[in-house]
Design a protein around this motif. Structure first.
Motif, PDB file in Angstrom:
ATOM      1  N   UNK A  20       0.828  -1.263  -0.086  1.00  0.00           N
ATOM      2  CA  UNK A  20      -0.057   0.188  -0.231  1.00  0.00           C
ATOM      3  C   UNK A  20       0.988   0.950  -0.069  1.00  0.00           C
ATOM      4  N   UNK A  21       2.024   1.198  -0.595  1.00  0.00           N
ATOM      5  CA  UNK A  21       2.763   2.380  -1.075  1.00  0.00           C
ATOM      6  C   UNK A  21       3.807   2.527   0.097  1.00  0.00           C
ATOM      7  N   UNK A  22       3.840   1.802   1.251  1.00  0.00           N
ATOM      8  CA  UNK A  22       4.770   1.881   2.251  1.00  0.00           C
ATOM      9  C   UNK A  22       5.849   0.815   2.012  1.00  0.00           C
ATOM     10  N   UNK A  23       7.210   1.358   2.214  1.00  0.00           N
ATOM     11  CA  UNK A  23       8.193   0.459   2.077  1.00  0.00           C
ATOM     12  C   UNK A  23       8.421  -0.831   2.991  1.00  0.00           C
ATOM     13  N   UNK A  24       8.513  -2.058   2.922  1.00  0.00           N
ATOM     14  CA  UNK A  24       8.605  -3.003   3.724  1.00  0.00           C
ATOM     15  C   UNK A  24       9.754  -3.781   3.526  1.00  0.00           C
ATOM     16  N   UNK A  25      10.532  -3.799   2.547  1.00  0.00           N
ATOM     17  CA  UNK A  25      11.627  -4.550   2.382  1.00  0.00           C
ATOM     18  C   UNK A  25      12.528  -3.968   1.446  1.00  0.00           C
ATOM     19  N   UNK A  26      13.835  -4.032   1.504  1.00  0.00           N
ATOM     20  CA  UNK A  26      14.762  -3.338   0.589  1.00  0.00           C
ATOM     21  C   UNK A  26      15.968  -4.283   0.699  1.00  0.00           C
ATOM     22  N   UNK A  27      16.709  -4.495  -0.669  1.00  0.00           N
ATOM     23  CA  UNK A  27      17.775  -5.231  -0.775  1.00  0.00           C
ATOM     24  C   UNK A  27      18.555  -4.541  -1.754  1.00  0.00           C
ATOM     25  N   UNK A  28      19.867  -4.587  -1.643  1.00  0.00           N
ATOM     26  CA  UNK A  28      20.888  -4.144  -2.791  1.00  0.00           C
ATOM     27  C   UNK A  28      22.140  -5.113  -2.969  1.00  0.00           C
ATOM     28  N   UNK A 252      12.527   8.827  -1.087  1.00  0.00           N
ATOM     29  CA  UNK A 252      12.606   9.368   0.263  1.00  0.00           C
ATOM     30  C   UNK A 252      12.446   8.303   1.291  1.00  0.00           C
ATOM     31  N   UNK A 253      11.625   7.306   1.065  1.00  0.00           N
ATOM     32  CA  UNK A 253      11.505   6.268   2.135  1.00  0.00           C
ATOM     33  C   UNK A 253      12.727   5.613   2.529  1.00  0.00           C
ATOM     34  N   UNK A 257      16.365   5.074   5.800  1.00  0.00           N
ATOM     35  CA  UNK A 257      16.495   3.691   6.433  1.00  0.00           C
ATOM     36  C   UNK A 257      17.944   3.733   7.258  1.00  0.00           C
ATOM     37  N   UNK A 258      18.659   4.990   6.915  1.00  0.00           N
ATOM     38  CA  UNK A 258      19.743   5.355   7.589  1.00  0.00           C
ATOM     39  C   UNK A 258      19.731   6.271   8.948  1.00  0.00           C
ATOM     40  N   UNK A 259      18.382   6.515   9.175  1.00  0.00           N
ATOM     41  CA  UNK A 259      18.195   7.603  10.134  1.00  0.00           C
ATOM     42  C   UNK A 259      18.180   6.994  11.459  1.00  0.00           C
ATOM     43  N   UNK A 395      28.427   5.793  -1.941  1.00  0.00           N
ATOM     44  CA  UNK A 395      27.915   5.115  -3.252  1.00  0.00           C
ATOM     45  C   UNK A 395      26.274   5.683  -3.053  1.00  0.00           C
ATOM     46  N   UNK A 396      25.930   5.790  -1.728  1.00  0.00           N
ATOM     47  CA  UNK A 396      24.494   6.205  -1.600  1.00  0.00           C
ATOM     48  C   UNK A 396      24.577   7.615  -1.880  1.00  0.00           C
ATOM     49  N   UNK A 397      25.621   8.703  -1.682  1.00  0.00           N
ATOM     50  CA  UNK A 397      25.586   9.942  -2.304  1.00  0.00           C
ATOM     51  C   UNK A 397      25.709  10.008  -3.810  1.00  0.00           C
ATOM     52  N   UNK A 398      26.489   9.032  -4.496  1.00  0.00           N
ATOM     53  CA  UNK A 398      26.740   9.196  -5.927  1.00  0.00           C
ATOM     54  C   UNK A 398      25.308   8.749  -6.465  1.00  0.00           C
ATOM     55  N   UNK A 399      24.571   7.936  -6.016  1.00  0.00           N
ATOM     56  CA  UNK A 399      22.888   7.569  -6.307  1.00  0.00           C
ATOM     57  C   UNK A 399      22.348   8.913  -6.447  1.00  0.00           C
ATOM     58  N   UNK A 400      22.255   9.708  -5.261  1.00  0.00           N
ATOM     59  CA  UNK A 400      21.664  10.988  -4.911  1.00  0.00           C
ATOM     60  C   UNK A 400      22.088  11.994  -6.254  1.00  0.00           C
ATOM     61  N   UNK A 401      23.530  12.105  -6.180  1.00  0.00           N
ATOM     62  CA  UNK A 401      23.919  12.958  -7.328  1.00  0.00           C
ATOM     63  C   UNK A 401      23.317  12.725  -8.659  1.00  0.00           C
ATOM     64  N   UNK A 402      23.407  11.277  -9.123  1.00  0.00           N
ATOM     65  CA  UNK A 402      22.962  10.989 -10.273  1.00  0.00           C
ATOM     66  C   UNK A 402      21.568  11.414 -10.453  1.00  0.00           C
TER      67      UNK A 402
END
Length: 481
Positions: A20-28, A252-253, A257-259, A395-402
């Motif tokens: 329902x639009x809410x992040x429940x799982x994340x993998x990388x 944004x969600x 995850x790092x907060x 890596x995460x900052x590079x993705x945000x820059x992209x």
């Protein structure tokens, strides 16, 4: 409505499940740094420490892996192993912090319907299949094609699967094992003889895709492959220019995850702190003042927290020992209801998770099986300027820059784009290929320059455009395309 979004390119894969639009799982997973869980190695025992009941094994990684008592070759205790012994072993837990990979010699080969235990073991069926007659039928079916000296576990996905598909998979896993044995015989000590499937393949095999109503992926070829593999989920190909996570509002969600702090409804919040040994989650009422009395306010806050904590364990992939500090409740019924809610939410987790009853101080101990790394291990990295602290990863900052560069490209029509950013971010963006898709797509035919600027904050950047044929740039400028 459950949706699985896959951000795919040949160098980098991210997957996000939403409900329902809410992040429940994340993998990388980065191709150059794929998870080693499930890999099988020809290991060499370096030393055996009787006092620790452990053997340390060289499998070709920077740190030796380790075996506990009972995880020895052929089931023999570790204390019977000697330095120099050659053993087949499999990674069951990833390297974490200063700890080497956890190893086992009880090798398994997982499929979609069956987990094969080629070196012997039980014949069993997943507890999620409750029908006794069906359980017996599935066990008999697999036993009829599985060699007698091998064990197996029938997975819950076998419920409703065609018998031919189950039989074909067992035969494939047996043939795969024969190939592993041949490769092991010819391999050098300290080398890998079998690599576990990549992230997308594991999502399909382990049922994550079947748990989704739809799968959205930003690669048409992969979309075609998934359509041929999935029985239930509808597969859509996203071909937009904007990154798929950004387009569907997931970025944004993911950033959160790092907060440390997780806000909940009404102003209540959680604080999540990770230490070397365990993770601590603290529940706070915050601005939430309730509507009745203090006990009711505390109860409602804890009920919200019980659901949110279970979600955070999944989405952040928090594993190992977890201590939850709920707010003290005087009413025993309230305490029982909070625990009941927490346990019900934990049962939604595919990873084995257990909870110990609440203490008089409101503390609950959880254990969640650890295999892969937590989500913030990708999003955070050790701070170079302090001891024990973390900062947002390059890596995460590079993705945000992209993503910011793509936004700029869509808003302007310049022939050249000049980007100033911190050297760490420029180096990662230039070398890690996180921008590979954009270089071949939206930026094709344009000139894109990265200029390292040590005076800038790591999270900051400046993007400018130009139509000039000749540009005056500093010597350290890097041409991306």
């Amino acid at each position: 409505m459950k949706k699985l979004y896959i951000d795919y390119n040949p160098f980098f894969v991210r997957a996000a499940m939403t409900e329902n639009g809410e992040l429940t799982e994340f993998g990388v997973e980065r191709v150059a740094r794929r998870s080693k869980v499930g890999n099988i190695y020809k290991g060499k025992v370096e030393n055996v420490l009787a006092g620790m009941h452990a053997a340390f094994v060289n499998i070709g990684l920077p740190r030796n892996g380790f075996l506990y008592v009972g995880d020895g070759e052929g089931g023999q205790p570790v204390r019977k192993l000697s330095a120099g012994d050659i053993i087949m072993c499999q990674v069951e837990k990833e390297e974490f912090n200063l700890k080497g990979a956890r190893l086992t010699t009880d090798v398994t080969l997982p499929g979609s319907y069956v987990v094969l235990m080629p070196r012997g073991g039980v014949h069993g069926v997943s507890r999620k299949i409750e029908d006794a007659e069906l359980r017996a039928s599935l066990e008999e079916l697999v036993a009829s094609v599985c060699p007698e000296d091998m064990g197996f576990i029938v997975r819950s996905a076998a419920n409703g699967a065609a018998e031919k598909d189950i039989i074909d998979e067992v035969e494939y896993l047996v043939s795969l094992w024969r190939r592993v044995e041949r490769d092991y015989a010819g391999a050098q000590a300290g080398s890998v003889v079998f690599r576990e499937a990549h992230l997308v393949e594991r999502l399909v095999r382990d049922g994550y895709c079947d748990g989704a109503d739809s799968v959205v992926v930003n690669d048409s070829a992969l979309a075609d492959t998934l359509r041929s593999r999935l029985r239930r989920a509808r597969v859509e190909a996203y071909d937009g220019v904007e990154n798929i996570f950004r387009h569907f509002g997931l970025d944004a969600q993911i950033d959160k995850l790092s907060d440390r702090r997780v806000d909940m409804a009404g102003g209540a919040y959680l604080v999540i702190d990770r230490t070397e040994a365990l993770t601590v989650i603290d529940v706070n009422t915050g601005r939430y003042v309730g509507v009745k009395d203090l006990e009711d306010t505390v109860f409602r806050t804890n009920m919200l927290a019980a659901t949110e904590i279970a979600r955070q364990l999944r989405v952040r992939n928090i594993s190992g020992i977890v201590i939850v500090d709920f707010i003290d409740m005087a009413d025993e019924n309230h305490r029982a209801e909070v625990m009941e809610t927490l346990c019900a939410e934990l049962r939604k987790d595919k990873r084995k998770t257990t909870a110990v009853g609440m203490t008089g101080l409101g503390l609950v101990e959880l254990t969640r099986k650890r295999t892969s790394l937590p989500a913030d291990s990708f999003m955070l990295e050790p701070c170079r300027g302090c001891s024990g602290g973390y900062v947002v990863s390059r890596t995460h900052l590079a993705i945000k820059l992209r993503d910011a560069m793509v936004d700029f490209t869509l808003a302007h029509r310049f022939e050249s784009m000049i980007v100033r950013a911190h050297p760490d971010v420029c180096e990662e963006a230039f070398s890690s290929r996180v921008m590979a898709r954009e270089l071949a797509g939206v930026w094709r035919g344009r000139r894109v320059y990265l200029i390292p600027d040590a005076a800038m904050e790591r999270h900051a950047h400046v993007i400018e455009g130009s139509n000039d044929k000749v540009l005056t740039l500093p010597a350290e400028a890097m041409l991306l395309c």
